[in-house]
Design an enzyme around this catalytic site. Sequence first.
Site, PDB file in Angstrom:
ATOM      1  N   PRO A 112     -35.660  29.083   5.853  1.00  0.00           N
ATOM      2  CA  PRO A 112     -35.640  27.837   5.070  1.00  0.00           C
ATOM      3  C   PRO A 112     -34.391  27.012   5.399  1.00  0.00           C
ATOM      4  CG  PRO A 112     -35.329  29.748   3.621  1.00  0.00           C
ATOM      5  CD  PRO A 112     -35.648  30.281   4.988  1.00  0.00           C
ATOM      6  N   ALA A 115     -30.485  26.636   3.245  1.00  0.00           N
ATOM      7  CA  ALA A 115     -30.573  27.542   2.099  1.00  0.00           C
ATOM      8  C   ALA A 115     -29.615  28.723   2.220  1.00  0.00           C
ATOM      9  CB  ALA A 115     -32.013  28.035   1.956  1.00  0.00           C
ATOM     10  N   GLY A 116     -28.686  28.675   3.178  1.00  0.00           N
ATOM     11  CA  GLY A 116     -27.680  29.733   3.288  1.00  0.00           C
ATOM     12  C   GLY A 116     -28.061  30.849   4.244  1.00  0.00           C
ATOM     13  N   LEU A 117     -29.184  30.671   4.952  1.00  0.00           N
ATOM     14  CA  LEU A 117     -29.610  31.726   5.890  1.00  0.00           C
ATOM     15  C   LEU A 117     -29.371  31.324   7.347  1.00  0.00           C
ATOM     16  CD1 LEU A 117     -32.943  33.022   4.258  1.00  0.00           C
ATOM     17  CD2 LEU A 117     -30.603  33.847   3.934  1.00  0.00           C
ATOM     18  N   GLY A 118     -28.565  30.302   7.560  1.00  0.00           N
ATOM     19  CA  GLY A 118     -28.169  29.973   8.935  1.00  0.00           C
ATOM     20  C   GLY A 118     -29.261  29.310   9.752  1.00  0.00           C
ATOM     21  N   SER A 119     -30.085  28.491   9.095  1.00  0.00           N
ATOM     22  CA  SER A 119     -31.181  27.825   9.827  1.00  0.00           C
ATOM     23  C   SER A 119     -30.641  26.903  10.923  1.00  0.00           C
ATOM     24  CB  SER A 119     -32.053  27.016   8.860  1.00  0.00           C
ATOM     25  OG  SER A 119     -31.245  26.083   8.173  1.00  0.00           O
ATOM     26  N   ALA A 121     -27.739  26.938  12.516  1.00  0.00           N
ATOM     27  CA  ALA A 121     -27.131  27.681  13.631  1.00  0.00           C
ATOM     28  C   ALA A 121     -28.216  28.283  14.517  1.00  0.00           C
ATOM     29  CB  ALA A 121     -26.224  28.784  13.092  1.00  0.00           C
ATOM     30  N   ALA A 122     -29.277  28.826  13.908  1.00  0.00           N
ATOM     31  CA  ALA A 122     -30.333  29.450  14.707  1.00  0.00           C
ATOM     32  C   ALA A 122     -31.052  28.408  15.572  1.00  0.00           C
ATOM     33  CB  ALA A 122     -31.326  30.165  13.790  1.00  0.00           C
ATOM     34  N   ASP A 164     -21.469  31.313  11.661  1.00  0.00           N
ATOM     35  CA  ASP A 164     -22.939  31.249  11.703  1.00  0.00           C
ATOM     36  C   ASP A 164     -23.453  31.269  13.140  1.00  0.00           C
ATOM     37  OD1 ASP A 164     -22.326  30.655   9.053  1.00  0.00           O
ATOM     38  OD2 ASP A 164     -23.951  29.203   8.843  1.00  0.00           O
TER      39      ASP A 164
HETATM   40  C1  MEV Z   1     -22.099  28.013   5.784  1.00  0.00           C
HETATM   41  O1  MEV Z   1     -23.216  28.799   6.193  1.00  0.00           O
HETATM   42  C2  MEV Z   1     -20.855  28.863   5.765  1.00  0.00           C
HETATM   43  C3  MEV Z   1     -19.576  28.124   5.404  1.00  0.00           C
HETATM   44  O2  MEV Z   1     -18.518  29.109   5.391  1.00  0.00           O
HETATM   45  C4  MEV Z   1     -19.255  27.017   6.380  1.00  0.00           C
HETATM   46  C5  MEV Z   1     -18.863  27.558   7.762  1.00  0.00           C
HETATM   47  O3  MEV Z   1     -18.435  28.706   7.889  1.00  0.00           O
HETATM   48  O4  MEV Z   1     -18.967  26.764   8.723  1.00  0.00           O
HETATM   49  C6  MEV Z   1     -19.640  27.527   3.993  1.00  0.00           C
END
Ligand code: MEV
Length: 337
Positions: A112, A115-119, A121-122, A164
Amino acid sequence: MTVSSAPGKVYLFGEHAVVYGEPAVPCAIERRATVAVDAREDDHIRVEARDLSLDGFTVEYAGDTDDRPDVDVPSGLVDAAMGYIDAAVEQARDAADAPDAGFDIRVESEIPLGAGLGSSAAVVVAGIDAATRELGVELSSEELADRAYRAEYDVQDGQASRADTFCSAMGGAVRVEGDDCRRIDAPNLPFVVGFDGGAGDTGELVAGVRSLREEYGFAADTVESIGDIVREGESLLAAADPASDPEPELLADLGRLMDFDHGLLEALGVSSRTLDNMVWAAREAGAHGAKLTGAGGGGCIVALDETPETRTALRYTAECRDAFRAELDREGVRAEK
Ligand code: MEV
């Protein structure tokens, strides 16, 4: 056509603090973004994305990514996603010394957005890998991770760590502290992810922590304390056998540190009511520990539980849209075709 995929991730510990040089331990999970690239005769970029928003989208424009018209789409998230795709295109053109290369790009993602799962970056890692290979250039995974970091750094106005993108390029559990990035051994931790259906704005959330940190000495101390939690967690992982299932004591100790980390992230203002409610639902279901993952503001939590109890409890939690077990993915970016 050249196709690459790269995994998403959860943060065991250390998001936000990693932006200020503290260590972090993200872990790749078996949810991937897949990017297919065809080189074109002209310099146009055509992007077709599925699953990056509820409806997917298609965008085509000519030439320079800086001149791309705004994307006429229902969700601001899609415009954000296009920013990452533009940045990946520029990195691939630069790596292949082909500033006018045009591409047809197709993105499919199981992760997603926002949502914090690194979309992002992937997508960036898989996109740079596929586009450079399509142009006949093979990048080492270190160079790929570095270029993906530069792409995220540009899109996030200089507020990004290497965590990420390095994790997505390399896979497995990694440790990132400033420019020092490496893989570390870790047993297969029983991650459970809860998703509230929402998303957070990474740039805004990082900027919020930055201004708290500048205003209050105790907020700066909070960031440093997160670094201490990460160092403690790392030594627990280093003492564990990566080839065996994790011992109950290890899970209990890691879980306690995750709870602590979540409390400090909450104090830094990056949690939300839905994330907190999912964290509490996981803890009450017997998870060893639970915390938000990634930038926060909405999106996902990660808990540790080897039983199905936490998943079941999350599914009955009003704020939770989806809950699933996420296996550690020891493989990073992968050529699919
Ligand atoms: C975001 O997925 C993670 C953060 O620490 C930002 C980053 O590391 O670039 C909030």
